[in-house]
Motif scaffolding. Structure first.
Motif, mmCIF file in Angstrom:
data_model
loop_
_atom_site.group_PDB
_atom_site.id
_atom_site.type_symbol
_atom_site.label_atom_id
_atom_site.label_comp_id
_atom_site.label_asym_id
_atom_site.label_seq_id
_atom_site.Cartn_x
_atom_site.Cartn_y
_atom_site.Cartn_z
ATOM 1 N N ILE A 8 -46.285 5.358 69.281
ATOM 2 C CA ILE A 8 -47.640 5.447 68.726
ATOM 3 C C ILE A 8 -47.620 6.208 67.406
ATOM 4 O O ILE A 8 -48.252 5.800 66.428
ATOM 5 N N GLN A 9 -46.888 7.315 67.352
ATOM 6 C CA GLN A 9 -46.798 8.096 66.115
ATOM 7 C C GLN A 9 -46.136 7.303 65.002
ATOM 8 O O GLN A 9 -46.561 7.360 63.841
ATOM 9 N N ARG A 10 -45.106 6.525 65.354
ATOM 10 C CA ARG A 10 -44.418 5.711 64.355
ATOM 11 C C ARG A 10 -45.358 4.655 63.780
ATOM 12 O O ARG A 10 -45.428 4.457 62.566
ATOM 13 N N LYS A 11 -46.119 4.001 64.653
ATOM 14 C CA LYS A 11 -47.075 2.989 64.190
ATOM 15 C C LYS A 11 -48.145 3.630 63.311
ATOM 16 O O LYS A 11 -48.549 3.056 62.289
ATOM 17 N N TYR A 12 -48.609 4.803 63.691
ATOM 18 C CA TYR A 12 -49.637 5.501 62.911
ATOM 19 C C TYR A 12 -49.119 5.857 61.519
ATOM 20 O O TYR A 12 -49.792 5.643 60.522
ATOM 21 N N ARG A 13 -47.885 6.392 61.458
ATOM 22 C CA ARG A 13 -47.291 6.735 60.162
ATOM 23 C C ARG A 13 -47.105 5.493 59.301
ATOM 24 O O ARG A 13 -47.325 5.521 58.088
ATOM 25 N N GLU A 14 -46.717 4.392 59.915
ATOM 26 C CA GLU A 14 -46.535 3.145 59.183
ATOM 27 C C GLU A 14 -47.868 2.649 58.616
ATOM 28 O O GLU A 14 -47.936 2.203 57.472
ATOM 29 N N GLN A 15 -48.929 2.763 59.380
ATOM 30 C CA GLN A 15 -50.255 2.368 58.898
ATOM 31 C C GLN A 15 -50.686 3.246 57.724
ATOM 32 O O GLN A 15 -51.251 2.757 56.746
ATOM 33 N N LEU A 16 -50.426 4.550 57.821
ATOM 34 C CA LEU A 16 -50.774 5.454 56.722
ATOM 35 C C LEU A 16 -50.015 5.083 55.449
ATOM 36 O O LEU A 16 -50.578 5.101 54.356
ATOM 37 N N ARG A 17 -48.731 4.764 55.588
ATOM 38 C CA ARG A 17 -47.934 4.363 54.425
ATOM 39 C C ARG A 17 -48.500 3.094 53.794
ATOM 40 O O ARG A 17 -48.605 2.990 52.578
ATOM 41 N N ASN A 18 -48.858 2.127 54.631
ATOM 42 C CA ASN A 18 -49.403 0.870 54.115
ATOM 43 C C ASN A 18 -50.730 1.102 53.406
ATOM 44 O O ASN A 18 -50.989 0.512 52.359
ATOM 45 N N LYS A 19 -51.578 1.978 53.960
ATOM 46 C CA LYS A 19 -52.855 2.275 53.314
ATOM 47 C C LYS A 19 -52.632 2.965 51.972
ATOM 48 O O LYS A 19 -53.299 2.645 50.987
ATOM 49 N N ALA A 20 -51.704 3.896 51.914
ATOM 50 C CA ALA A 20 -51.417 4.605 50.667
ATOM 51 C C ALA A 20 -50.892 3.636 49.615
ATOM 52 O O ALA A 20 -51.278 3.694 48.446
ATOM 53 N N GLN A 22 -51.466 0.395 49.474
ATOM 54 C CA GLN A 22 -52.556 -0.495 49.085
ATOM 55 C C GLN A 22 -53.513 0.217 48.125
ATOM 56 O O GLN A 22 -53.959 -0.372 47.145
ATOM 57 N N ASN A 23 -53.810 1.485 48.385
ATOM 58 C CA ASN A 23 -54.690 2.242 47.493
ATOM 59 C C ASN A 23 -54.070 2.379 46.114
ATOM 60 O O ASN A 23 -54.760 2.291 45.099
ATOM 61 N N LYS A 24 -52.770 2.606 46.073
ATOM 62 C CA LYS A 24 -52.083 2.734 44.789
ATOM 63 C C LYS A 24 -52.160 1.428 44.004
ATOM 64 O O LYS A 24 -52.399 1.426 42.799
ATOM 65 N N GLU A 25 -51.994 0.294 44.689
ATOM 66 C CA GLU A 25 -52.088 -1.005 44.028
ATOM 67 C C GLU A 25 -53.506 -1.252 43.528
ATOM 68 O O GLU A 25 -53.702 -1.793 42.446
ATOM 69 N N ASP A 26 -54.503 -0.865 44.319
ATOM 70 C CA ASP A 26 -55.897 -1.051 43.919
ATOM 71 C C ASP A 26 -56.210 -0.249 42.659
ATOM 72 O O ASP A 26 -56.894 -0.732 41.759
ATOM 73 N N VAL A 27 -55.697 0.969 42.600
ATOM 74 C CA VAL A 27 -55.953 1.821 41.431
ATOM 75 C C VAL A 27 -55.296 1.232 40.192
ATOM 76 O O VAL A 27 -55.908 1.196 39.120
#
Length: 54
Positions: A8-20, A22-27
């Motif tokens: 669960i922690q690994r999946k959560y960290r992976e989701q956080l990385r993907n969100k970060a 994606q935000n960088k690409e949006d900016v």
């Protein structure tokens, strides 16, 4: 139980990385759009002053 918790922690960290990422690409996309719009505005003023001189 520990393996489930780690998974669960690994999946959560992976989701956080993907969100970060994606935000960088949006900016960066937003910055590019701003630069394009400013360039168009500057060119309009430039050509306006050049054609006014004729």
């Amino acid at each position: 139980m520990d393996k489930k918790k780690e998974e669960i922690q690994r999946k959560y960290r992976e989701q956080l990385r993907n969100k970060a990422k994606q935000n960088k690409e949006d900016v960066s996309s937003h910055t590019f759009e701003i630069v394009v719009v400013l360039a168009i505005i500057i060119l309009v003023f430039f050509f306006n002053s050049v054609f006014r001189a004729f």
